[in-house]
Every structure is written in C-alpha cells, then in structure tokens.
Design a protein around this motif. Structure first.
Motif, mmCIF file in Angstrom:
data_model
loop_
_atom_site.group_PDB
_atom_site.id
_atom_site.type_symbol
_atom_site.label_atom_id
_atom_site.label_comp_id
_atom_site.label_asym_id
_atom_site.label_seq_id
_atom_site.Cartn_x
_atom_site.Cartn_y
_atom_site.Cartn_z
ATOM 1 N N LEU A 1 0.833 -1.204 0.000
ATOM 2 C CA LEU A 1 0.000 0.000 0.000
ATOM 3 C C LEU A 1 0.865 1.250 0.000
ATOM 4 O O LEU A 1 0.564 2.237 -0.677
ATOM 5 N N ILE B 1 -10.765 0.315 0.018
ATOM 6 C CA ILE B 1 -10.031 0.205 -1.243
ATOM 7 C C ILE B 1 -10.267 1.434 -2.112
ATOM 8 O O ILE B 1 -9.348 1.924 -2.781
ATOM 9 N N ALA C 1 -8.252 4.596 -0.473
ATOM 10 C CA ALA C 1 -6.913 4.376 0.068
ATOM 11 C C ALA C 1 -5.934 5.484 -0.306
ATOM 12 O O ALA C 1 -4.992 5.771 0.437
ATOM 13 N N TRP D 1 -2.741 -5.504 -3.992
ATOM 14 C CA TRP D 1 -2.900 -5.402 -2.540
ATOM 15 C C TRP D 1 -4.363 -5.423 -2.111
ATOM 16 O O TRP D 1 -4.677 -5.695 -0.948
ATOM 17 N N GLN D 2 -5.290 -5.175 -3.029
ATOM 18 C CA GLN D 2 -6.703 -5.142 -2.667
ATOM 19 C C GLN D 2 -7.243 -6.527 -2.281
ATOM 20 O O GLN D 2 -8.216 -6.631 -1.527
ATOM 21 N N TRP D 3 -6.639 -7.593 -2.787
ATOM 22 C CA TRP D 3 -7.174 -8.931 -2.576
ATOM 23 C C TRP D 3 -7.260 -9.338 -1.110
ATOM 24 O O TRP D 3 -8.299 -9.845 -0.671
#
Length: 396
Positions: A35, A94, A97, A163-165
């Motif tokens: 992130l 998400i 962010a 990174w969202q997963w």
C-alpha cells in the motif's frame, strides 16, 4: 436443525467467528508495504491508520456500554450486525486508500464495528461456557490474535496479486462470521436483555477492588500489546534485511510471530485450570516485560536469535489477556457484565493509541530503542497484579 448442530460445539463456532471477524483489525497493516508503494503511504501514515482503528474501537465500546446496547440487545445479533457493517466498510477502504483523511475515517468506522465483535464475543463465550471461563477465553483471545495475524497470511498467499485482494478476503471472512454467530444465537447462562439502566452503569464495576485491580493489569497489558503487533513487521523486516532474505518472507514471518499468540492463549487457558488465571497472567506478563527491557540491548545479536526472541514475545505478549478477562468477568456485576467488559476494553484500547503513536513516530530515529516506550505497560500490570495478590484472589 443446523443451529442445534452448531450448539453442540458453541465454543468452536464462537472462536472461528472471532477469527474471521477480527481479520478486519489489521487488514490494512497486512498490505502496508504494498500500500505504501501504491499510494505513497509513509510509516507514520500507516501508524495513523492503525490508531484510527483503535480510536473507533474505543468509541464503539463506550457507545455500546453507555447506551446499554451491550446488555439490552442480544449479543449474537449485535455481533452479526457489526461484522456485516465492518466487512462492507473494510472493502470500501479500497476506494479511498489514496486519500489519507478518507482512509482514516474508513478505518475509524471499521474499529467502531469491531467493538461489536470482540467484547460481545467475550460475553457469548461466558454465556455458553461459564464453568471454564479462563480456558474458553484463552481460545477466544487466541483467535483474536490469529485474526490480527491473518492479514499477513492473506498477503503472503496473494503476494503476486494486487494489494486489494487480502482486504476483500478479510471482508468475506467477516460475513461468514456474522452468519455463524447469528445462526448459533446466545447461550443459556446469562440473563436476557436488560431493560433500562443508567448510562455508564458498567463503571460501577470499578467500585469493586478486585475488578479494579484486574482492569488496571489489563490496561498495562494493552499498552504493550498493540504497539508490539504494529512494530512486528518493522522488527521482522530488519532481521530479513540482515539475513539477506527475499522480502516475500516478511508477511509469513510476521504472521508467525503474531499468530504464535494463539497457542500462547490456549496453553495459558489450560494451565489456568490448575495454576489459576492470576498466576498465568503474572508469569506471562513478566516474560513479555523482560523482553521489552532486553530486546533493544541485543540489536547486534545474530538475526535468527532475535527472530527467536520475537517468536517467544509473540507467544507470551497476549497469553495474559484472556486471564485478565477471566479475572474481570469473575469480579464484575453479573447483570452488567457486558457493559463492564466493554468499558474495560475501551479504556484498555485507549492505552494503545499513545503507545502506537510513540513507537511509529520514533522508529526512524530510535529503531530498536523505541521498544523501551512499551516497558511502562508490563510494569503497571505487574503492580496491579501485586495488589490483587494481597486481596487473596489467587483462586481465580
């Protein structure tokens, strides 16, 4: 029919739901490195997001305690509603962010929802398994610990994916948690929803010397705990760099260090059956406090030794938490147990904010020596336990 099957193993259902629900807590920390690269988030910014969750949790616990929700609404319903809302807000992070201010608000709201998961999970455990509260709460807090570590595992398993997963996976698990608890319902060992009552009724528990002593021990424990968990990726990354390992090891080792709190809590709960919750809390708090003192002095030691000490720290830093909760549950007014535990949690988690702020702010300049900022917590906790010992509470 299905509820009857779940009711045969209520503790297993509650602790699994706790694991899934609390995966929301450090979901952003689990993807902190990725992130940071994606949206240019600094270490201090990550600390701010972590503190926002803590602040939301504190606000939420105070809200459910002062409004009487903790004792007026069935714990299973409140847990389920909080888990669903938390899942949606966590996924919504998400979309915001890239905006730190909006991200802080989203994480605050996530913490607000977590206040309906953790304290209510404790109440559900007591309602289903009151006889062995120390051992049962050991499983519950152990699953909170594993839930805290779970985002690092999710990141390790999806390291090559965006990174969202991991955040979406954590939200999905929270929805499963809501379904499990709503299906299980409340246990038979607590009175039904309370009617009326004064705001801040849970504060009446602090008039009891025994409850007050256990709560102050818990406050000292909280000062150390979440700051240590926040620092864990930093501490692990330092040793990975010294060893020359691939950065992909970071989420796996961070998960291992934090996740070791699960066997620590479970073993502590089992030992408490014959050694007492009081003694288990005292011994484990003394071990983690000793590590607080010595770890910065060992910075030049071999990296594998320091990783081993981090593993021992992860094992013991949380093992006292369920025992403090058991002590508090045994000494709080039973008709206001939910409110008393919620207020104790609120004050305890308020202690985590300055500890996280200090350690994340000074990490860049003080590195390992920031750990000494955590030392007052174990000292306070041990002093409180010493006072409890003089009140002849060894049998609890």
């Amino acid at each position: 029919m299905f509820r009857e099957k779940l009711a045969r193993h209520p503790l297993a259902v509650i602790v699994i739901a706790q694991l899934f629900g609390t995966s929301l807590w450090f979901s952003v920390n689990g993807v902190g490195h990725a992130l940071g690269e994606a949206v240019n988030l600094s270490d201090a910014g990550l600390g701010l997001l972590t503190m926002a969750v803590q602040a939301g949790f504190i606000t939420g616990t105070l809200l459910i305690a002062t409004t009487g929700l903790a004792d007026r609404v069935r714990a299973s319903r409140l847990f389920a509603m909080a888990a669903v809302a938390g899942a949606l807000i966590n996924a919504g992070f998400i979309m915001v962010a890239g905006d730190l201010q909006a991200g802080v608000i989203a994480r605050f709201l996530t913490g607000l929802c977590l206040a309906g998961i953790y304290p209510l999970g404790m109440k559900l455990v007591v309602s289903w398994t009151p006889r062995y509260a120390g051992a049962a709460l050991g499983w519950l807090v152990g699953m909170l610990t594993l839930g805290t570590a779970l985002p690092h595992l999710l990141r390790g398993a999806t390291f090559e994916l965006p990174w969202q997963w991991p955040l979406l996976l954590a939200s999905g698990l929270a929805l499963v948690a809501a379904w499990l608890i709503l299906t299980l319902g409340d246990g038979p060992e607590l009175p039904g929803p309370a009617r009326g009552g004064r705001p801040w009724a849970g504060l009446a528990a602090f008039r009891r010397n025994n409850f007050r002593a256990s709560a102050f021990g818990y406050f000292g424990h909280c000062w150390e705990l979440y700051a240590f968990w926040t620092l864990t990726p930093f501490l692990v990354a330092r040793e990975i760099q010294r060893l020359g390992l691939d950065p992909a090891w970071l989420p796996w080792l961070a998960f291992l260090v934090i996740g070791l709190g699960l066997p620590g809590c479970v073993w502590g709960g089992r030992i408490s059956r014959w050694l007492s919750s009081f003694n288990v809390a005292r011994i484990t708090l003394a071990i983690s406090g000793t590590l607080c003192l010595l770890y910065p002095l060992l910075g030049a030691a071999p990296p594998w030794l320091l990783l081993g000490l981090l593993a021992l720290w992860g094992l013991t830093v949380i093992a006292d938490s369920p025992q403090f909760s058991a002590l508090a549950s045994a000494t709080a007014p039973r008709e206001r147990l939910g409110a008393a535990l919620a207020i104790m949690n609120a004050i305890g988690f308020a202690m985590t904010i300055p500890a996280i702020a200090l350690t994340t702010h000074f990490w860049a300049t003080q590195e390992l020596h920031v750990i000494w900022w955590l030392l007052p917590g174990p000292i306070l906790g041990l002093i409180a336990l010493h006072r409890m010992q003089r009140q002849a509470l060894k049998e609890i």
